[in-house]
Design an enzyme around this catalytic site. Structure first.
Site, PDB file in Angstrom:
ATOM      1  CD  GLN A 145      -3.373   0.331   1.808  1.00  0.00           C
ATOM      2  OE1 GLN A 145      -3.351  -0.721   2.420  1.00  0.00           O
ATOM      3  NE2 GLN A 145      -4.396   1.129   1.850  1.00  0.00           N
ATOM      4  CG  ASP A 146       0.998   4.288   2.956  1.00  0.00           C
ATOM      5  OD1 ASP A 146       0.863   3.224   3.589  1.00  0.00           O
ATOM      6  OD2 ASP A 146       0.685   5.397   3.418  1.00  0.00           O
ATOM      7  N   PRO A 147       4.484   3.244   1.971  1.00  0.00           N
ATOM      8  CG  PRO A 147       6.191   4.507   1.020  1.00  0.00           C
ATOM      9  CD  PRO A 147       4.701   4.450   1.159  1.00  0.00           C
TER      10      PRO A 147
END
Length: 222
Positions: free
Chosen positions: A60-62
């Site tokens: 998804q995101d970092p």
């Protein structure tokens, strides 16, 4: 065949992506801590060239803690504690793969070097603020990346874990590629079907069936 340099270069000409990169740059210049470091944002593409892609794992995101994110989804730098989702990935690998010994690190670069594109759908995040860059245009960029893999490659195995990743499945031609779906490995959902999914052995079965060399998932154990 196009390279990631070509793909990223042509996206950088687009207004939406110019705006994305400008926003991230101005946040860094304003003193906000943004992960991963600027030099590592496109790491996934440096390590797994387009014509080498055999498997795509979508995150998804970092990670938004210090020293965690380095541009590969689910991976953290050596010496950093293994995050909970990756603990569950290892748990499933131990169940699914003979002789898999859970590593004491979370550094997944050896998979990337074998053709596993470890791609987050959003490539930056502000420290301590999950999903803070979710609406900057990164999603459009990663849609284009998936469209490019879909068009340029053949027989890629896409591992889509959780609803967010599965939404990207609409760009994948299932007559050319393979899609394996499961709940996300996070502690909130892993026991709803991620544990038990068998995706790692199934990926290698699908690759071998097409005459492609399997992924040595055990490369992280050494």
């Amino acid at each position: 065949m196009r390279t990631w340099t070509d793909v990223i270069g042509s996206e950088k000409e687009q207004d939406y992506f110019k705006a994305t990169l400008a926003t991230v740059r101005s946040e860094r210049e304003a003193g906000k801590v943004i992960y991963p470091p600027a030099t590592e944002v496109f790491n996934a593409f440096k390590l797994t060239e387009l014509d080498q892609v055999k498997v795509v794992i979508l995150g998804q995101d970092p990670y938004h803690g210090p020293n965690q994110a380095h541009g590969l989804c689910f991976s953290v730098l050596p010496g950093v504690r293994t995050p909970p989702s990756l603990v569950n990935i290892y748990k499933e690998m131990q169940r699914d793969l003979p002789d898999f010994v859970t590593p004491n690190h979370g550094f997944l670069e050896s998979w990337a070097q074998q053709g596993v594109l470890l791609l987050n759908t959003v490539l930056t995040v502000q420290a301590g603020m999950a999903h803070s860059h979710a609406h900057l245009g990164w999603e459009t960029f990663t849609d284009r990346v998936i469209e490019q893999i879909n068009a340029s490659c053949q027989g890629v195995v896409f591992l889509l874990w959780g609803a967010h990743a599965q939404k990207k499945g609409r760009f994948i031609d299932r007559s050319r590629h393979h899609v394996l779906s499961a709940p996300h490995p996070s502690p909130l959902s892993a026991h709803r079907g991620f544990i038990g999914c068998g995706h790692f052995s199934e990926t290698n079965r699908l690759l071998s069936q097409q005459g492609m060399s399997p992924i040595n998932w055990h490369s992280v154990c050494g």
